[in-house]
Motif scaffolding. Structure first.
Motif, PDB file in Angstrom:
ATOM      1  N   GLY A  73       0.811  -1.216   0.000  1.00 27.35           N
ATOM      2  CA  GLY A  73       0.000   0.000   0.000  1.00 27.35           C
ATOM      3  C   GLY A  73       0.840   1.259   0.000  1.00 27.35           C
ATOM      4  N   ILE A  74       1.911   1.275   0.783  1.00 25.86           N
ATOM      5  CA  ILE A  74       2.803   2.440   0.843  1.00 25.86           C
ATOM      6  C   ILE A  74       3.520   2.638  -0.488  1.00 25.86           C
ATOM      7  N   TYR A  75       4.158   1.571  -0.972  1.00 25.39           N
ATOM      8  CA  TYR A  75       5.003   1.709  -2.164  1.00 25.39           C
ATOM      9  C   TYR A  75       4.193   2.034  -3.413  1.00 25.39           C
ATOM     10  N   THR A  76       3.044   1.394  -3.582  1.00 27.40           N
ATOM     11  CA  THR A  76       2.264   1.676  -4.786  1.00 27.40           C
ATOM     12  C   THR A  76       1.568   3.035  -4.715  1.00 27.40           C
ATOM     13  N   TYR A  77       1.160   3.451  -3.514  1.00 25.01           N
ATOM     14  CA  TYR A  77       0.577   4.795  -3.382  1.00 25.01           C
ATOM     15  C   TYR A  77       1.581   5.839  -3.843  1.00 25.01           C
ATOM     16  N   GLU A  78       2.824   5.707  -3.376  1.00 27.53           N
ATOM     17  CA  GLU A  78       3.841   6.684  -3.759  1.00 27.53           C
ATOM     18  C   GLU A  78       4.142   6.632  -5.256  1.00 27.53           C
ATOM     19  N   LEU A  79       4.213   5.426  -5.812  1.00 27.16           N
ATOM     20  CA  LEU A  79       4.504   5.323  -7.247  1.00 27.16           C
ATOM     21  C   LEU A  79       3.409   5.977  -8.078  1.00 27.16           C
ATOM     22  N   TYR A  80       2.155   5.704  -7.750  1.00 25.31           N
ATOM     23  CA  TYR A  80       1.041   6.273  -8.508  1.00 25.31           C
ATOM     24  C   TYR A  80       0.913   7.785  -8.318  1.00 25.31           C
ATOM     25  N   ASN A  81       1.048   8.228  -7.079  1.00 23.68           N
ATOM     26  CA  ASN A  81       0.698   9.615  -6.757  1.00 23.68           C
ATOM     27  C   ASN A  81       1.874  10.585  -6.731  1.00 23.68           C
ATOM     28  N   PHE A  82       3.102  10.091  -6.502  1.00 22.45           N
ATOM     29  CA  PHE A  82       4.256  10.981  -6.416  1.00 22.45           C
ATOM     30  C   PHE A  82       5.218  10.833  -7.590  1.00 22.45           C
ATOM     31  N   TYR A  83       5.182   9.686  -8.258  1.00 23.06           N
ATOM     32  CA  TYR A  83       6.151   9.418  -9.332  1.00 23.06           C
ATOM     33  C   TYR A  83       5.500   9.265 -10.709  1.00 23.06           C
ATOM     34  N   ASP A  84       4.204   9.535 -10.806  1.00 23.33           N
ATOM     35  CA  ASP A  84       3.485   9.527 -12.095  1.00 23.33           C
ATOM     36  C   ASP A  84       3.519   8.178 -12.796  1.00 23.33           C
ATOM     37  N   VAL A  85       3.629   7.082 -12.023  1.00 21.54           N
ATOM     38  CA  VAL A  85       3.544   5.741 -12.603  1.00 21.54           C
ATOM     39  C   VAL A  85       2.104   5.486 -13.046  1.00 21.54           C
ATOM     40  N   LYS A  86       1.956   4.877 -14.208  1.00 22.42           N
ATOM     41  CA  LYS A  86       0.628   4.625 -14.764  1.00 22.42           C
ATOM     42  C   LYS A  86       0.194   3.177 -14.600  1.00 22.42           C
ATOM     43  N   ASN A  87       1.127   2.243 -14.767  1.00 24.04           N
ATOM     44  CA  ASN A  87       0.789   0.818 -14.763  1.00 24.04           C
ATOM     45  C   ASN A  87       1.688   0.063 -13.782  1.00 24.04           C
ATOM     46  N   ILE A  88       1.103  -0.774 -12.942  1.00 18.47           N
ATOM     47  CA  ILE A  88       1.877  -1.645 -12.066  1.00 18.47           C
ATOM     48  C   ILE A  88       1.417  -3.083 -12.277  1.00 18.47           C
ATOM     49  N   ILE A  89       2.370  -3.965 -12.527  1.00 19.96           N
ATOM     50  CA  ILE A  89       2.097  -5.398 -12.624  1.00 19.96           C
ATOM     51  C   ILE A  89       2.816  -6.080 -11.470  1.00 19.96           C
ATOM     52  N   ARG A  90       2.055  -6.646 -10.554  1.00 22.06           N
ATOM     53  CA  ARG A  90       2.663  -7.424  -9.474  1.00 22.06           C
ATOM     54  C   ARG A  90       2.981  -8.821  -9.991  1.00 22.06           C
ATOM     55  N   ILE A  91       4.218  -9.263  -9.797  1.00 21.38           N
ATOM     56  CA  ILE A  91       4.636 -10.609 -10.175  1.00 21.38           C
ATOM     57  C   ILE A  91       5.093 -11.307  -8.901  1.00 21.38           C
ATOM     58  N   GLY A  92       4.223 -12.133  -8.353  1.00 19.86           N
ATOM     59  CA  GLY A  92       4.477 -12.693  -7.038  1.00 19.86           C
ATOM     60  C   GLY A  92       4.308 -14.194  -6.973  1.00 19.86           C
ATOM     61  N   SER A  93       4.276 -14.691  -5.753  1.00 21.10           N
ATOM     62  CA  SER A  93       4.045 -16.104  -5.502  1.00 21.10           C
ATOM     63  C   SER A  93       2.718 -16.261  -4.771  1.00 21.10           C
ATOM     64  N   ALA A  94       2.163 -17.461  -4.813  1.00 14.60           N
ATOM     65  CA  ALA A  94       0.865 -17.703  -4.190  1.00 14.60           C
ATOM     66  C   ALA A  94       0.724 -19.170  -3.835  1.00 14.60           C
ATOM     67  N   GLY A  95      -0.210 -19.432  -2.923  1.00 11.70           N
ATOM     68  CA  GLY A  95      -0.554 -20.799  -2.583  1.00 11.70           C
ATOM     69  C   GLY A  95      -1.777 -21.236  -3.370  1.00 11.70           C
ATOM     70  N   ALA A  96      -1.762 -22.465  -3.835  1.00  9.31           N
ATOM     71  CA  ALA A  96      -2.867 -22.984  -4.637  1.00  9.31           C
ATOM     72  C   ALA A  96      -4.048 -23.356  -3.749  1.00  9.31           C
ATOM     73  N   LEU A  97      -5.228 -22.840  -4.076  1.00 11.24           N
ATOM     74  CA  LEU A  97      -6.459 -23.274  -3.421  1.00 11.24           C
ATOM     75  C   LEU A  97      -7.272 -24.186  -4.322  1.00 11.24           C
ATOM     76  N   ASP A  98      -7.167 -23.984  -5.620  1.00 10.59           N
ATOM     77  CA  ASP A  98      -7.817 -24.874  -6.578  1.00 10.59           C
ATOM     78  C   ASP A  98      -6.999 -26.154  -6.677  1.00 10.59           C
ATOM     79  N   GLU A  99      -7.641 -27.284  -6.524  1.00 13.85           N
ATOM     80  CA  GLU A  99      -6.934 -28.572  -6.494  1.00 13.85           C
ATOM     81  C   GLU A  99      -6.273 -28.934  -7.821  1.00 13.85           C
ATOM     82  N   ASN A 100      -6.661 -28.256  -8.888  1.00 16.95           N
ATOM     83  CA  ASN A 100      -6.075 -28.546 -10.195  1.00 16.95           C
ATOM     84  C   ASN A 100      -4.758 -27.810 -10.440  1.00 16.95           C
ATOM     85  N   LEU A 101      -4.426 -26.843  -9.583  1.00 17.34           N
ATOM     86  CA  LEU A 101      -3.200 -26.068  -9.764  1.00 17.34           C
ATOM     87  C   LEU A 101      -2.006 -26.796  -9.159  1.00 17.34           C
ATOM     88  N   LYS A 102      -0.863 -26.654  -9.831  1.00 12.82           N
ATOM     89  CA  LYS A 102       0.384 -27.280  -9.384  1.00 12.82           C
ATOM     90  C   LYS A 102       1.458 -26.213  -9.204  1.00 12.82           C
TER      91      LYS A 102
END
Length: 238
Positions: A73-102
């Protein structure tokens, strides 16, 4: 507010209009070193590394955002509002909840449900649906098709708790939630409030219901399909 900020040492103009973000700052460092040319590091404050470089001649930035909605919340607020960033793509990790995901599967969060109270600040008489920006989603899914990389697109859960109750996660899974992570909903809310664009794409790194999990090194460096999709999408965005 003036730049640099208490959390970001960049000056105006140091950061590109499109930023890829990961929870782990070492993943940002890996992307900058592996994929960028003419790299400049613009942030080291609090170890949250940020870099701007060129990918296929197009200026792109990559930065860490830490763990949880308060941090992103802190980092993206500053990027959008103070640094004129237009697009942010988060590339992260996650845990699978759907049993079909590996482990290694890629999930795109077209929506981000959450149990966080972050949205209380907006004083809405109802529940805000936290959704990705179609402009990024359209380019990203097209890019994945071109690269012949399979995506799983749907609703994800942004949890406040890393070591969550499994029965609670099963309840979310029954509602069609594909995966659980900790940041997307905050990113989507900040983007909506700023009138900017956001999307969260994650690679499955563990399966809470089976106990299977990838190593820390895998999380830092082995998400190359996701990184490639994000980079190829970034150079198409305006």
């Amino acid at each position: 507010m003036c730049t640099p900020t208490p959390h970001n040492g960049a000056k105006k103009g140091d950061i590109a209009k499109t930023v890829l973000m990961s929870g782990d700052p070492l993943r940002a460092k890996y992307i900058a070193e592996k994929y960028f040319e003419d790299v400049v590091q613009y942030n080291t404050i609090r170890g949250m590394y940020g870099y701007t470089g060129r990918y296929k001649g197009v200026r792109v930035s990559v930065q860490g955002h830490g763990m949880g909605i308060p941090s992103i919340g802190i980092y993206t607020y500053e990027l959008y509002n103070f640094y004129d960033v237009k697009n942010i793509i988060r590339i992260g990790s996650a845990g699978a909840l759907d049993e079909n995901l590996k482990i290694g599967d890629i999930v795109v969060g077209i929506g981000a449900s959450t149990n966080s109270n972050y949205g209380k600040q907006y004083k809405l008489e109802g529940t805000l649906s936290h959704i990705a920006s179609y402009s990024i989603l359209k380019e990203l899914t097209s890019t994945a098709d071109d690269l012949n990389i399979q995506l799983n697109v749907g609703n994800i859960l942004s949890e406040d708790v890393f070591y969550g109750d499994l029965d609670t996660l099963r309840n979310w899974a029954r509602m069609g939630i594909l995966a659980v992570e900790m940041e997307a909903a905050g990113l989507y809310m900040n983007a909506a409030a700023a009138g900017k664009n956001a999307l969260c794409m994650v690679t499955i790194s563990d399966c809470p219901f089976t106990g299977e999990a990838a190593s820390a090194e895998f999380r830092q460096t082995k998400f190359n399909d996701m990184m490639k999709i994000a980079l190829e999408t970034a150079i198409k965005l305006k």
